[in-house]
Design a protein around this motif. Structure first.
Motif, mmCIF file in Angstrom:
data_model
loop_
_atom_site.group_PDB
_atom_site.id
_atom_site.type_symbol
_atom_site.label_atom_id
_atom_site.label_comp_id
_atom_site.label_asym_id
_atom_site.label_seq_id
_atom_site.Cartn_x
_atom_site.Cartn_y
_atom_site.Cartn_z
ATOM 1 N N ILE A 5 0.848 -1.193 0.000
ATOM 2 C CA ILE A 5 0.000 0.000 0.000
ATOM 3 C C ILE A 5 0.884 1.243 0.000
ATOM 4 C CG2 ILE A 5 -1.718 1.315 1.296
ATOM 5 C CD1 ILE A 5 -2.758 -1.328 2.402
ATOM 6 N N LEU A 6 0.513 2.197 -0.848
ATOM 7 C CA LEU A 6 1.160 3.503 -0.863
ATOM 8 C C LEU A 6 0.192 4.528 -0.290
ATOM 9 C CD1 LEU A 6 2.751 3.534 -4.437
ATOM 10 C CD2 LEU A 6 3.870 2.974 -2.274
ATOM 11 N N ILE A 7 0.721 5.452 0.507
ATOM 12 C CA ILE A 7 -0.070 6.520 1.111
ATOM 13 C C ILE A 7 0.458 7.845 0.586
ATOM 14 C CG2 ILE A 7 -0.733 7.626 3.287
ATOM 15 C CD1 ILE A 7 -1.829 4.808 2.972
ATOM 16 N N GLU A 39 -0.270 -11.235 0.771
ATOM 17 C CA GLU A 39 -0.732 -11.961 -0.414
ATOM 18 C C GLU A 39 -2.223 -12.247 -0.316
ATOM 19 O OE1 GLU A 39 1.725 -15.411 -0.929
ATOM 20 O OE2 GLU A 39 3.501 -14.221 -1.377
ATOM 21 N N ASP A 40 -2.812 -11.960 0.843
ATOM 22 C CA ASP A 40 -4.225 -12.223 1.111
ATOM 23 C C ASP A 40 -5.062 -11.014 0.694
ATOM 24 O OD1 ASP A 40 -6.712 -12.893 2.079
ATOM 25 O OD2 ASP A 40 -6.055 -13.197 4.158
ATOM 26 N N VAL A 41 -5.894 -11.178 -0.315
ATOM 27 C CA VAL A 41 -6.712 -10.078 -0.836
ATOM 28 C C VAL A 41 -7.726 -9.604 0.209
ATOM 29 C CG1 VAL A 41 -8.353 -9.406 -2.639
ATOM 30 C CG2 VAL A 41 -6.394 -10.826 -3.220
ATOM 31 N N ASN A 42 -8.274 -10.511 0.999
ATOM 32 C CA ASN A 42 -9.243 -10.124 2.032
ATOM 33 C C ASN A 42 -8.586 -9.259 3.105
ATOM 34 O OD1 ASN A 42 -11.400 -11.501 0.826
ATOM 35 N ND2 ASN A 42 -10.771 -13.422 1.783
ATOM 36 N N LYS A 43 -7.381 -9.623 3.521
ATOM 37 C CA LYS A 43 -6.641 -8.826 4.500
ATOM 38 C C LYS A 43 -6.335 -7.446 3.920
ATOM 39 C CE LYS A 43 -2.416 -8.834 7.254
ATOM 40 N NZ LYS A 43 -1.139 -9.493 7.503
ATOM 41 N N LEU A 44 -5.970 -7.406 2.645
ATOM 42 C CA LEU A 44 -5.695 -6.144 1.959
ATOM 43 C C LEU A 44 -6.930 -5.257 1.952
ATOM 44 C CD1 LEU A 44 -3.808 -4.388 0.144
ATOM 45 C CD2 LEU A 44 -4.768 -5.649 -1.792
ATOM 46 N N GLN A 45 -8.077 -5.825 1.604
ATOM 47 C CA GLN A 45 -9.326 -5.051 1.574
ATOM 48 C C GLN A 45 -9.681 -4.501 2.946
ATOM 49 O OE1 GLN A 45 -11.989 -7.922 -0.175
ATOM 50 N NE2 GLN A 45 -11.643 -7.156 -2.249
ATOM 51 N N ASN A 46 -9.486 -5.302 3.990
ATOM 52 C CA ASN A 46 -9.777 -4.839 5.347
ATOM 53 C C ASN A 46 -8.860 -3.701 5.770
ATOM 54 O OD1 ASN A 46 -11.797 -6.757 5.571
ATOM 55 N ND2 ASN A 46 -10.477 -8.253 6.572
ATOM 56 N N THR A 47 -7.582 -3.800 5.420
ATOM 57 C CA THR A 47 -6.626 -2.749 5.754
ATOM 58 C C THR A 47 -6.973 -1.459 5.011
ATOM 59 O OG1 THR A 47 -4.900 -4.411 6.105
ATOM 60 C CG2 THR A 47 -4.176 -2.139 5.791
ATOM 61 N N ILE A 48 -7.328 -1.589 3.741
ATOM 62 C CA ILE A 48 -7.713 -0.404 2.957
ATOM 63 C C ILE A 48 -8.968 0.240 3.529
ATOM 64 C CG2 ILE A 48 -8.558 0.359 0.696
ATOM 65 C CD1 ILE A 48 -6.656 -1.700 -0.539
ATOM 66 N N ALA A 49 -9.937 -0.562 3.954
ATOM 67 C CA ALA A 49 -11.169 -0.030 4.544
ATOM 68 C C ALA A 49 -10.863 0.776 5.813
ATOM 69 C CB ALA A 49 -12.135 -1.169 4.851
ATOM 70 N N GLU A 50 -9.941 0.282 6.639
ATOM 71 C CA GLU A 50 -9.564 1.005 7.859
ATOM 72 C C GLU A 50 -8.840 2.303 7.516
ATOM 73 O OE1 GLU A 50 -10.313 0.422 11.113
ATOM 74 O OE2 GLU A 50 -11.641 -1.109 10.246
ATOM 75 N N LEU A 51 -7.946 2.258 6.547
ATOM 76 C CA LEU A 51 -7.225 3.468 6.135
ATOM 77 C C LEU A 51 -8.167 4.484 5.499
ATOM 78 C CD1 LEU A 51 -3.970 1.914 4.636
ATOM 79 C CD2 LEU A 51 -4.148 3.301 6.717
ATOM 80 N N ASP A 52 -9.143 4.000 4.753
ATOM 81 C CA ASP A 52 -10.112 4.877 4.098
ATOM 82 C C ASP A 52 -10.875 5.718 5.115
ATOM 83 O OD1 ASP A 52 -11.728 6.046 2.132
ATOM 84 O OD2 ASP A 52 -13.169 4.408 2.203
ATOM 85 N N ASN A 59 -6.228 9.025 -1.143
ATOM 86 C CA ASN A 59 -4.840 9.057 -0.669
ATOM 87 C C ASN A 59 -4.237 7.662 -0.527
ATOM 88 O OD1 ASN A 59 -4.717 11.919 -0.388
ATOM 89 N ND2 ASN A 59 -5.979 11.723 1.430
ATOM 90 N N ILE A 60 -4.885 6.653 -1.107
ATOM 91 C CA ILE A 60 -4.432 5.266 -0.996
ATOM 92 C C ILE A 60 -4.232 4.684 -2.390
ATOM 93 C CG2 ILE A 60 -5.003 2.954 -0.146
ATOM 94 C CD1 ILE A 60 -6.916 4.334 1.844
ATOM 95 N N ARG A 61 -3.113 4.000 -2.587
ATOM 96 C CA ARG A 61 -2.852 3.274 -3.825
ATOM 97 C C ARG A 61 -2.314 1.892 -3.456
ATOM 98 N NH1 ARG A 61 -5.532 6.760 -5.326
ATOM 99 N NH2 ARG A 61 -5.095 8.385 -6.817
ATOM 100 N N VAL A 62 -2.655 0.906 -4.267
ATOM 101 C CA VAL A 62 -2.167 -0.453 -4.055
ATOM 102 C C VAL A 62 -1.256 -0.818 -5.216
ATOM 103 C CG1 VAL A 62 -2.827 -2.883 -3.860
ATOM 104 C CG2 VAL A 62 -4.231 -1.123 -2.779
#
Length: 89
Positions: A5-7, A39-52, A59-62
């Motif tokens: 993730i890039l911020i 490598e887990d897409v679900n974990k990635l989505q959860n992290t992005i949701a919290e950052l959002d 302000n978020i890029r993957v």
């Protein structure tokens, strides 16, 4: 495939400065930065949701870090360097 993730750094003078997202830990006088990657897409989505919720989706890029192996095979080519002289009998 590993995702990172890039911020966007909104405090920088440069308008398009992106920094890698991660966590910082302090042990005594040592500060360690650990880059976020999964490598887990679900974990990635959860992290992005919290950052959002805190910094906004704009302000978020993957990015995807792809690692692969390339096999190359080369054959030896022999060239005859002897010249034939047609003027000699």
């Amino acid at each position: 495939m590993t995702y990172k993730i890039l911020i966007k750094n909104t405090q920088a003078k440069l308008k398009n400065l992106w920094e890698i997202y991660g966590t910082t830990s302090t042990t005594g006088s040592t500060v360690t930065f650990t880059e976020y990657s999964t490598e887990d897409v679900n974990k990635l989505q959860n992290t992005i949701a919290e950052l959002d919720k805190t910094i906004g989706f704009e302000n978020i890029r993957v990015i995807a870090d792809v690692t692969y192996n390339v096999g190359i095979t080369a054959d030896e080519i022999k060239v005859d360097t002897t010249e034939s002289n047609p003027s000699e009998p």
